[in-house]
Enzyme design. Structure first.
Site, PDB file in Angstrom:
ATOM      1  N   LYS A  12       4.806  -3.073  -9.929  1.00  0.00           N
ATOM      2  CA  LYS A  12       4.794  -1.698  -9.805  1.00  0.00           C
ATOM      3  C   LYS A  12       5.448  -0.871 -10.937  1.00  0.00           C
ATOM      4  O   LYS A  12       5.130  -0.022 -11.583  1.00  0.00           O
ATOM      5  CB  LYS A  12       5.312  -1.161  -8.395  1.00  0.00           C
ATOM      6  CG  LYS A  12       4.326  -1.385  -7.339  1.00  0.00           C
ATOM      7  CD  LYS A  12       5.054  -0.787  -5.984  1.00  0.00           C
ATOM      8  CE  LYS A  12       4.382  -1.291  -4.779  1.00  0.00           C
ATOM      9  NZ  LYS A  12       2.974  -0.802  -4.524  1.00  0.00           N
ATOM     10  N   GLU A  69      11.615   6.210  -6.048  1.00  0.00           N
ATOM     11  CA  GLU A  69      10.798   7.386  -6.193  1.00  0.00           C
ATOM     12  C   GLU A  69      11.167   8.564  -5.670  1.00  0.00           C
ATOM     13  O   GLU A  69      11.694   8.366  -4.299  1.00  0.00           O
ATOM     14  CB  GLU A  69       9.219   7.014  -5.868  1.00  0.00           C
ATOM     15  CG  GLU A  69       8.606   6.315  -7.066  1.00  0.00           C
ATOM     16  CD  GLU A  69       7.132   5.888  -6.766  1.00  0.00           C
ATOM     17  OE1 GLU A  69       6.641   6.385  -5.561  1.00  0.00           O
ATOM     18  OE2 GLU A  69       6.542   5.174  -7.292  1.00  0.00           O
ATOM     19  N   HIS A  74      -0.745   3.321   6.813  1.00  0.00           N
ATOM     20  CA  HIS A  74      -0.960   2.949   5.361  1.00  0.00           C
ATOM     21  C   HIS A  74      -2.198   2.261   5.171  1.00  0.00           C
ATOM     22  O   HIS A  74      -2.641   1.925   4.304  1.00  0.00           O
ATOM     23  CB  HIS A  74       0.163   2.086   4.807  1.00  0.00           C
ATOM     24  CG  HIS A  74       1.433   2.602   4.814  1.00  0.00           C
ATOM     25  ND1 HIS A  74       1.624   3.998   4.208  1.00  0.00           N
ATOM     26  CD2 HIS A  74       2.712   2.466   5.117  1.00  0.00           C
ATOM     27  CE1 HIS A  74       2.787   4.391   4.276  1.00  0.00           C
ATOM     28  NE2 HIS A  74       3.439   3.466   4.867  1.00  0.00           N
ATOM     29  N   ARG A  93     -10.373  -3.737  -9.035  1.00  0.00           N
ATOM     30  CA  ARG A  93     -11.435  -4.328  -8.209  1.00  0.00           C
ATOM     31  C   ARG A  93     -12.290  -3.439  -7.806  1.00  0.00           C
ATOM     32  O   ARG A  93     -12.062  -2.248  -7.842  1.00  0.00           O
ATOM     33  CB  ARG A  93     -10.863  -5.405  -7.136  1.00  0.00           C
ATOM     34  CG  ARG A  93     -10.034  -4.414  -6.310  1.00  0.00           C
ATOM     35  CD  ARG A  93      -9.676  -5.193  -4.908  1.00  0.00           C
ATOM     36  NE  ARG A  93      -8.410  -4.508  -4.187  1.00  0.00           N
ATOM     37  CZ  ARG A  93      -8.492  -3.398  -3.477  1.00  0.00           C
ATOM     38  NH1 ARG A  93      -9.654  -2.676  -3.475  1.00  0.00           N
ATOM     39  NH2 ARG A  93      -7.405  -2.967  -3.010  1.00  0.00           N
TER      40      ARG A  93
HETATM   41  P1  ADP Z   1       1.618  -0.614  -1.517  1.00  0.00           P
HETATM   42  O1  ADP Z   1       0.990  -1.249  -2.754  1.00  0.00           O
HETATM   43  O2  ADP Z   1       2.276  -1.367  -0.665  1.00  0.00           O
HETATM   44  O3  ADP Z   1       0.278  -0.329  -0.691  1.00  0.00           O
HETATM   45  P2  ADP Z   1       1.719   1.975  -2.466  1.00  0.00           P
HETATM   46  O4  ADP Z   1       2.811   2.091  -3.667  1.00  0.00           O
HETATM   47  O5  ADP Z   1       0.282   1.935  -2.846  1.00  0.00           O
HETATM   48  O6  ADP Z   1       2.284   0.535  -1.886  1.00  0.00           O
HETATM   49  O7  ADP Z   1       2.038   3.185  -1.318  1.00  0.00           O
HETATM   50  C1  ADP Z   1       1.391   2.901  -0.063  1.00  0.00           C
HETATM   51  C2  ADP Z   1       1.338   4.331   0.565  1.00  0.00           C
HETATM   52  O8  ADP Z   1       2.717   4.721   0.717  1.00  0.00           O
HETATM   53  C3  ADP Z   1       0.664   5.314  -0.086  1.00  0.00           C
HETATM   54  O9  ADP Z   1      -0.610   5.381   0.275  1.00  0.00           O
HETATM   55  C4  ADP Z   1       1.418   6.433   0.453  1.00  0.00           C
HETATM   56  O10 ADP Z   1       0.835   6.962   1.688  1.00  0.00           O
HETATM   57  C5  ADP Z   1       2.908   6.185   0.679  1.00  0.00           C
HETATM   58  N1  ADP Z   1       3.637   6.424  -0.595  1.00  0.00           N
HETATM   59  C6  ADP Z   1       3.803   5.650  -1.608  1.00  0.00           C
HETATM   60  N2  ADP Z   1       4.485   6.292  -2.498  1.00  0.00           N
HETATM   61  C7  ADP Z   1       5.075   7.647  -1.835  1.00  0.00           C
HETATM   62  C8  ADP Z   1       5.999   8.470  -2.238  1.00  0.00           C
HETATM   63  N3  ADP Z   1       6.781   8.514  -3.444  1.00  0.00           N
HETATM   64  N4  ADP Z   1       6.321   9.406  -1.376  1.00  0.00           N
HETATM   65  C9  ADP Z   1       5.795   9.440  -0.284  1.00  0.00           C
HETATM   66  N5  ADP Z   1       4.867   8.467   0.356  1.00  0.00           N
HETATM   67  C10 ADP Z   1       4.736   7.411  -0.527  1.00  0.00           C
END
Ligand code: ADP
Length: 643
Positions: free
Chosen positions: A116, A200, A235, A297
């Protein structure tokens, strides 16, 4: 163009890839585990290779076996689908090293997007907006705390190696930061072997917006517009649509442009998705959408993009992997209408969404919609893999029409005895906030129980169950009361009866009967001339499968025979067969002890004693000496002592 393809996956995505490959004249090879020996993808492929036991880590995740299967069958290329090995750069490299074509991006592109923090840094360099936060190498807790204070709470701590929603902690106040950091690091170390984190800003009303991108080996990259996947449960995406509600042309241009930049930054070839997070509190705005991650993908939800663009994304994947240029340029792509997809899971919403397994005795074919599935009637749902059994996809002119069409298709889902989330899906699609486009990733959690089907059978469901059984019993074969004129119609055995079910008796009195719904006995009062709202009822081996707006249940006679007659768990004493009551030994309100004789029934020239199932009181008594009783009639009810 490649002429043969092995699909390193199972379920609906394997079937989806096989379908397109076939139309292109490409020979297909499936792989399967023990549990999937009779799966749909195995039946559809030209050839199939067994690759190991049921657990995925012993079959679908074993790269060497898959490559060996490709070699053994002479397959030229491997399509990984999604999940499993699709984002495994080592596997992609091994496929290429074995002299096979990898239907996916370069291993280096997969790696670049794998962590990430590195991905976010790369995006910042490419000029792609990223969520405000801290990406530094300095992992000193005091430094992290100071950075969090500077970002402003709430803050999200994310494991840099995280994925699948794991390794994330939301921190609401400065005082909670130190503890949350420790627990996030612990989880990151144990789940991903890497305890580094990034910080974040926590977006309060987040929407998940993603852009489909496509690159070829001739340096062309296009986007195929956005999808909105904000409707999530823990999620997990549940309902996806394209385009995104409330997206204006300027904002769309900004994020699609950012997505193309992101893809170019990693020299992307093939189908990919750039995921963004948007702050929906003041509507979608170009300065309120940030890069989250890239999925290297094909996505589960790719069909909604196919519907609005008219592009077959799997065909594009196969052409690009064969070295051809993208079939269309950016200015040849446009959005047509509105598409929406619902993920149908084998899980029971009334029981906390627990996975539901078993044989699909009934699996209806949805009419008038695109159904992507990997199962069929008679197939077995096991606990080994993802519980998603189908995707229902609709394409209409407007969002309103798409919502309506998808809600009706979910409500018409007829699956038995495996439970599904269909009754949950149509409730979400019918919700007035959803209809108005007022959605964010917290929508499902905020709606709570309002989206759940009833956990216990409702009065109406019990009447449907009783009527379905009575109709079947009285007429020997399924009979339908037509909703229009009340006529009784015969229907052939084992055909589902669609429409209202009901019955009429010559008698002027209401009927009291007992039915088993999903294995539990209930007493039901059925008024003369009762008639249900439209349902589907289908005779099955041990009763009638009733389906009420996507919620299916088994209606069975509350049959208790011989010595078991007095053992109904809830104290209902039911007549085991049609007969005559010859003696009643107790009166209503009497205390009784377990095994005590309550009444005697004469049937088939024999006497049967019905006894108390436990110590208690006679709460209800419907029998008198000399009375004729029908099978399953509730004769008495014993209430357990102390209740
Ligand atoms: P993973 O790789 O574990 O799926 P992500 O970074 O894609 O993690 O985030 C998964 C979910 O978490 C997102 O779809 C969103 O709903 C929530 N999320 C991620 N970052 C934030 C953020 N900065 N603020 C609020 N919700 C977030």
């Amino acid at each position: 163009m490649i002429t043969s393809l092995l699909i390193a996956n199972r379920g609906e995505i394997a079937c989806r890839v096989i379908r397109t490959a076939r139309t292109m004249g490409i020979r297909t090879v499936a792989v399967y585990s023990d549990a999937d020996a009779r799966a749909l993808h195995v039946r559809m492929a030209d050839e199939a290779v067994h690759i190991g036991p049921s657990p995925a880590r012993e079959s679908y995740l074993v790269g060497e076996r898959i490559i060996a299967a490709a070699k053994a069958t002479g397959a030229e290329a491997i399509h990984p689908g999604y999940g499993f090995l699709s984002e495994n750069a080592d596997f992609a490299e091994a496929v290429i090293a074995a002299g096979l074509v990898w239907v996916g991006p370069k291993p280096a592109s997969i790696r670049a997007m794998g962590l990430k923090d590195a991905a976010k840094r790369l995006m910042q360099q490419a000029g792609v907006p990223t969520t405000p936060g801290y990406l530094g190498d300095d992992q000193n807790p005091d430094r992290l705390k100071a950075e969090a204070d500077a970002i402003g709470y709430p803050v999200l701590i994310k494991a840099v190696a995280g994925g699948g929603g794991k390794g994330m902690r939301k921190v609401d106040a400065a005082a909670d930061f130190a503890d949350a950091l420790l627990s996030c690091q612990r989880e990151a170390a144990s789940s991903f072997g890497d305890d580094r984190v990034l910080l974040e800003k926590y977006i309060l009303s987040p929407r998940h917006i993603e852009v489909q991108v496509f690159g070829d080996s001739h340096s062309n990259v296009v986007h195929l517009f956005e999808r909105d996947c904000s409707l999530q449960r823990r999620h997990q995406k549940v309902i996806e649509e394209a385009p995104a509600p409330g997206m204006d042309p300027a904002t769309r241009a900004a994020i699609c442009d950012a997505a193309v930049k992101a893809a170019r930054a990693v020299d992307y070839v093939g189908a990919g998705t750039i995921e963004f997070i948007a702050d929906a509190s003041t509507g979608l705005r170009a300065d309120g959408i940030w890069f989250m991650e890239m999925n290297t993908r094909l996505q589960v939800e790719h069909p909604v993009t196919e519907e609005i663009t008219g592009v077959d994304l799997v065909e594009w994947q196969l052409r690009v992997a064969s070295g051809e240029p993208l079939p269309k340029q950016q200015d040849e792509l446009s959005i047509n209408g509105w598409a929406m997809e619902a993920r149908l899971y084998a899980e029971d919403p009334a029981k906390g969404f627990l996975p539901s397994t078993g044989r699909l005795e009934i699996f209806c074919e949805h009419e008038g919609v695109r159904l992507e599935t990997g199962v069929y009637e008679g197939a077995e749902i096991t606990g080994f893999y993802d519980p998603m059994i189908a995707k229902i996809v609709v394409h209409e002119e407007t969002r309103e029409e798409a919502c309506e069409a998808l809600a009706r298709a979910c409500a018409a889902t007829d699956i038995f005895p495996v439970k599904t989330n269909a009754p949950f899906l149509w409730r979400a699609l019918d919700d007035k906030d959803f209809r108005a486009g007022r959605i964010d990733t917290g929508f499902i959690a905020a709606k709570g129980d309002a989206l759940l089907p009833p956990a216990e059978p409702t009065d109406d469901m019990l009447k449907q169950a009783a009527a379905a059984l009575l109709v079947q019993e009285y007429y020997g074969e399924p009979t339908l009361v037509s909703p229009e004129d009340g006529d009784l119609l015969g229907a052939p055995q084992r055909e589902p009866w669609r429409g209202a079910i009901g019955f009429r008796l010559n008698a002027a009195t209401n009927l009291r009967t007992a039915v088993n719904v999903d294995g539990r006995a209930h007493v039901v009062d059925l008024p003369v001339d009762w008639r249900s709202a439209p349902v589907v009822a289908e005779p099955v081996d041990d009763g009638v499968a009733v389906n009420d707006d996507g919620l299916s249940f088994l209606a069975a006679p509350a049959r208790v025979s011989g010595a078991a007659a007095g053992t109904a768990a809830d104290g209902a004493i039911l007549s085991p067969m049609p007969g005559r009551v010859i003696a009643v030994e107790v009166a209503a309100g009497d205390s009784v002890t377990k095994g005590q004789k309550l009444l005697t029934l004469e049937a088939m020239k024999m006497e049967h004693s019905l006894v108390a199932p436990f110590d208690g009181t006679v709460a209800e008594l419907n029998a008198y000496a000399g009375g004729q009783v029908s099978e399953g009639a509730l004769l008495a009810r014993v209430e357990r002592a102390g209740e």
